[in-house]
Structures are given as structure tokens and as C-alpha cells.
Scaffold this motif. Structure first.
Motif, PDB file in Angstrom:
ATOM      1  N   PHE A   8      41.730  37.014  36.391  1.00  0.00           N
ATOM      2  CA  PHE A   8      40.472  37.187  37.113  1.00  0.00           C
ATOM      3  C   PHE A   8      40.690  37.117  38.626  1.00  0.00           C
ATOM      4  CE2 PHE A   8      36.561  35.442  39.011  1.00  0.00           C
ATOM      5  CZ  PHE A   8      35.664  36.434  38.643  1.00  0.00           C
ATOM      6  N   ILE A   9      41.520  36.173  39.069  1.00  0.00           N
ATOM      7  CA  ILE A   9      41.797  36.047  40.500  1.00  0.00           C
ATOM      8  C   ILE A   9      42.493  37.303  41.017  1.00  0.00           C
ATOM      9  CG2 ILE A   9      43.173  34.805  42.213  1.00  0.00           C
ATOM     10  CD1 ILE A   9      42.658  32.251  40.627  1.00  0.00           C
ATOM     11  N   ASP A  10      43.498  37.763  40.271  1.00  0.00           N
ATOM     12  CA  ASP A  10      44.209  38.975  40.682  1.00  0.00           C
ATOM     13  C   ASP A  10      43.278  40.183  40.653  1.00  0.00           C
ATOM     14  OD1 ASP A  10      46.325  40.375  41.615  1.00  0.00           O
ATOM     15  OD2 ASP A  10      47.544  40.261  39.804  1.00  0.00           O
ATOM     16  N   LEU A  11      42.374  40.209  39.664  1.00  0.00           N
ATOM     17  CA  LEU A  11      41.392  41.291  39.580  1.00  0.00           C
ATOM     18  C   LEU A  11      40.491  41.304  40.807  1.00  0.00           C
ATOM     19  CD1 LEU A  11      39.786  43.500  38.040  1.00  0.00           C
ATOM     20  CD2 LEU A  11      38.561  41.654  36.867  1.00  0.00           C
ATOM     21  N   CYS A  12      40.038  40.131  41.225  1.00  0.00           N
ATOM     22  CA  CYS A  12      39.182  40.047  42.410  1.00  0.00           C
ATOM     23  C   CYS A  12      39.927  40.487  43.666  1.00  0.00           C
ATOM     24  CB  CYS A  12      38.670  38.611  42.577  1.00  0.00           C
ATOM     25  SG  CYS A  12      37.471  38.101  41.323  1.00  0.00           S
ATOM     26  N   ILE A  13      41.216  40.132  43.758  1.00  0.00           N
ATOM     27  CA  ILE A  13      42.008  40.545  44.919  1.00  0.00           C
ATOM     28  C   ILE A  13      42.126  42.061  44.981  1.00  0.00           C
ATOM     29  CG2 ILE A  13      44.331  40.506  45.920  1.00  0.00           C
ATOM     30  CD1 ILE A  13      44.612  37.649  44.905  1.00  0.00           C
ATOM     31  N   GLU A  14      42.421  42.679  43.830  1.00  0.00           N
ATOM     32  CA  GLU A  14      42.601  44.135  43.798  1.00  0.00           C
ATOM     33  C   GLU A  14      41.283  44.873  44.004  1.00  0.00           C
ATOM     34  OE1 GLU A  14      45.224  46.007  43.630  1.00  0.00           O
ATOM     35  OE2 GLU A  14      46.762  44.487  43.294  1.00  0.00           O
ATOM     36  N   LEU A  15      40.214  44.399  43.356  1.00  0.00           N
ATOM     37  CA  LEU A  15      38.958  45.145  43.360  1.00  0.00           C
ATOM     38  C   LEU A  15      38.068  44.831  44.557  1.00  0.00           C
ATOM     39  CD1 LEU A  15      37.300  47.182  41.711  1.00  0.00           C
ATOM     40  CD2 LEU A  15      36.235  45.251  40.520  1.00  0.00           C
TER      41      LEU A  15
ATOM     42  N   HIS B  72      37.947  45.901  50.394  1.00  0.00           N
ATOM     43  CA  HIS B  72      36.949  45.499  51.390  1.00  0.00           C
ATOM     44  C   HIS B  72      35.553  45.993  50.986  1.00  0.00           C
ATOM     45  CE1 HIS B  72      40.290  44.266  53.917  1.00  0.00           C
ATOM     46  NE2 HIS B  72      40.814  45.475  53.781  1.00  0.00           N
ATOM     47  N   PHE B  73      35.322  46.038  49.666  1.00  0.00           N
ATOM     48  CA  PHE B  73      34.030  46.446  49.089  1.00  0.00           C
ATOM     49  C   PHE B  73      33.681  47.913  49.384  1.00  0.00           C
ATOM     50  CE2 PHE B  73      33.767  41.864  49.554  1.00  0.00           C
ATOM     51  CZ  PHE B  73      33.295  41.464  48.308  1.00  0.00           C
ATOM     52  N   LYS B  74      34.647  48.683  49.851  1.00  0.00           N
ATOM     53  CA  LYS B  74      34.401  50.105  50.122  1.00  0.00           C
ATOM     54  C   LYS B  74      34.791  50.911  48.883  1.00  0.00           C
ATOM     55  CE  LYS B  74      35.147  49.599  55.099  1.00  0.00           C
ATOM     56  NZ  LYS B  74      35.964  50.017  56.274  1.00  0.00           N
ATOM     57  N   PHE B  75      33.936  50.829  47.851  1.00  0.00           N
ATOM     58  CA  PHE B  75      34.243  51.477  46.573  1.00  0.00           C
ATOM     59  C   PHE B  75      34.014  52.984  46.628  1.00  0.00           C
ATOM     60  CE2 PHE B  75      32.543  47.185  45.189  1.00  0.00           C
ATOM     61  CZ  PHE B  75      33.802  46.620  45.092  1.00  0.00           C
ATOM     62  N   PHE B  76      33.030  53.408  47.415  1.00  0.00           N
ATOM     63  CA  PHE B  76      32.665  54.826  47.441  1.00  0.00           C
ATOM     64  C   PHE B  76      32.698  55.355  48.869  1.00  0.00           C
ATOM     65  CE2 PHE B  76      30.587  53.013  43.713  1.00  0.00           C
ATOM     66  CZ  PHE B  76      30.967  53.908  42.717  1.00  0.00           C
TER      67      PHE B  76
END
Length: 269
Positions: free
Chosen positions: A64-71, A76-80
Motif C-alpha cells: 500500500f505504501i509503495d502503491l501510494c508512492i507510485e500513484l 503529483h496527483f496529475k493523473f490526466f
């Protein structure tokens, strides 16, 4: 994961889980070889049962921690961008999908052990673990086809180790009482963790071969002979890790047999 930290973090997770799997498998076998069974995870005994599910928490929380780091952190919350997925972070999205599978593995195993909603036998958990490794395999397989040269070679060895994890996990579901299969599963996971470390120190750390350098997110080698030497060095590193792990396994088996072995084990020898 295209950084030193990005390889060390998952490498630590695989290494810790793999070493614990090897030790637990050996101790369970020498303690009672006739009732041995393959396990996806191994409880931590003692401490009044407070740490029984420690391995599952390590897998779940670590993923979960690694997932949060990657995603979240890396993007930087710039998904789109302009209404479509940000092309600059496709790698992060791919890594997140893989890490989600390992998070689900840990969460499903915890739910199976601690609640009555999901009750899965070890064979079923083997299939769930194999699905997580398959997701990882597909990710790094396509990574290895896009990464060329020395970087692609290190990814290729990683893909082979992940494939071994898939095979041993599936075999555990088919042969639920096989000690060699359970032990090989732990060895494969441990080697995968060690190879993440080796990749980090070689491609993103101080062990870069002479004539090769990291420029941006790619490794360039000049002249071409430098790349060949780098691949030969990778072979040597890999075989050294395999030899080291096998020696450690033999040593741990001897120690466990002398301390926890019973009469059934001695009669089998």
C-alpha cells in the motif's frame, strides 16, 4: 520504479518475505515432515499470538505504501492531461496496478484468516499469489521489451525470476505437501528481492560498469564492448546471489535440523 529508491523499496519487501518463507518452511519441515504442507504465508509464533499475522501486515502495508508512492507522490496527483491519462506517468500507473495485486493478496489472506466472510484454503491463496506474480511478470516483461541494452538485460533476469515465482506458487497448489516446492518458492522470492537490490546498485548506484552511464531514465554504454562487459558482470552477480542463497539455505536447514528436528526426520535420513 526507475530510480534507486524505487527498486530498493520493493526489493526490501520481497527479500524480507522470501527469507522468512525459507526459514519457516525449513523449520516446519524438520519439526514434522509427515504433516508438512505448502503455505503462502507463515505465522510468527510467540508473543502471545500478537505477531501471528505480521507477514500479512508487512505485505499489505508495504504494498500500500509503495502503491501510494507510485500513484500519488510520483504523479503529483496529475493523473490526466487534456482529458487523457498523463503520458509522462504511464510507468507509475503500470507499477500501481502491479502493487495493487500484492495489496489485494495480503488483504484477501487477512480477511480469510481473521473473518468469516472469506475462508480460503492455502491452495486457493496460492492461486491468488500466482495471479499477483503474473501481473508483475506482464509488467516487467513489457518493460524488458522497451528497455534496451544493459537495462533491458537486468529486467530480463528479473522477468525470469518472476516466472519462477509463478511456477513454484502454482506448483504449491497442485502439490500441497511438497517441501521442495515450498522451499523453492521462498528461494525465488528471496532472489527476486536481491535482484531488485542488485539492479538498484548497478543501474542507479555506485556499481555502474565502466563505459556505461545513466542519462535521464536510460543507460547508455559506449563503446559497445562496455555493454557486453556489463551483461557478463550481470551474469556473475546473478550466479553469486544464487550461490549465496543456496549456501544460506543449506546452513539454515542444518541449524534448524539440529535444534528442531524430530525422530521422523532422522529416520528419513
Amino acid at each position: 520504479m526507475g530510480s534507486f529508491k524505487g527498486h530498493v523499496l520493493p526489493g526490501t519487501l520481497f527479500l524480507v518475505v522470501g527469507v522468512w518463507h525459507i526459514w519457516s518452511s525449513v523449520v516446519r519441515y524438520v519439526s514434522n515432515p509427515k504433516s508438512f504442507e505448502v503455505r503462502v504465508w507463515n505465522p510468527v509464533h510467540g508473543f502471545d499470538g500478537k505477531l501471528k499475522y505480521l507477514e500479512l501486515y508487512v505485505v499489505t502495508i508495504g504494498a500500500f505504501i509503495d502503491l501510494c508512492i507510485e500513484l500519488l507522490y510520483s504523479t503529483h496527483f496529475k493523473f490526466f492531461v487534456n482529458g487523457v491519462l498523463n503520458p509522462s506517468h504511464f510507468n507509475n500507473f503500470e507499477h500501481s496496478g502491479m502493487l495493487l495485486m500484492f495489496f489485494l493478496l495480503g488483504a484477501i489472506a487477512l480477511l480469510s484468516e481473521k473473518t468469516s466472510f472469506v475462508s480460503l484454503p492455502q491452495g486457493a491463496l496460492c492461486l491468488v499469489a500466482a495471479a499477483a506474480f503474473c501481473a508483475e511478470y506482464l509488467l516487467f516483461y513489457f518493460h524488458s521489451t522497451t528497455h534496451k541494452g544493459l537495462e533491458g538485460y537486468y529486467h530480463l533476469i528479473l522477468v525470469l525470476l518472476i516466472g519462477l515465482c509463478i511456477l513454484t506458487t502454482l506448483a504449491g497448489a497442485l502439490f500441497p505437501n511438497s517441501f521442495p516446492i515450498d522451499l523453492c518458492s521462498g528461494i525465488a522470492i528471496t532472489l527476486q528481492g536481491l535482484w531488485f537490490y542488485q539492479t538498484a546498485f548497478t543501474l542507479y548506484g555506485p556499481m555502474m560498469p565502466d563505459g556505461c552511464r545513466l542519462k535521464g531514465n536510460e543507460v547508455y554504454c559506449h563503446p559497445a564492448d562496455s555493454e557486453v562487459r556489463g551483461e557478463l558482470l550481470a551474469n556473475f552477480q546473478f550466479f553469486s546471489l544464487v550461490l549465496g542463497v543456496l549456501v544460506a539455505v543449506v546452513g539454515s536447514y542444518g541449524f534448524a535440523a539440529s535444534r528442531y528436528g524430530n525422530s521422523d526426520l532422522r529416520s528419513m535420513h
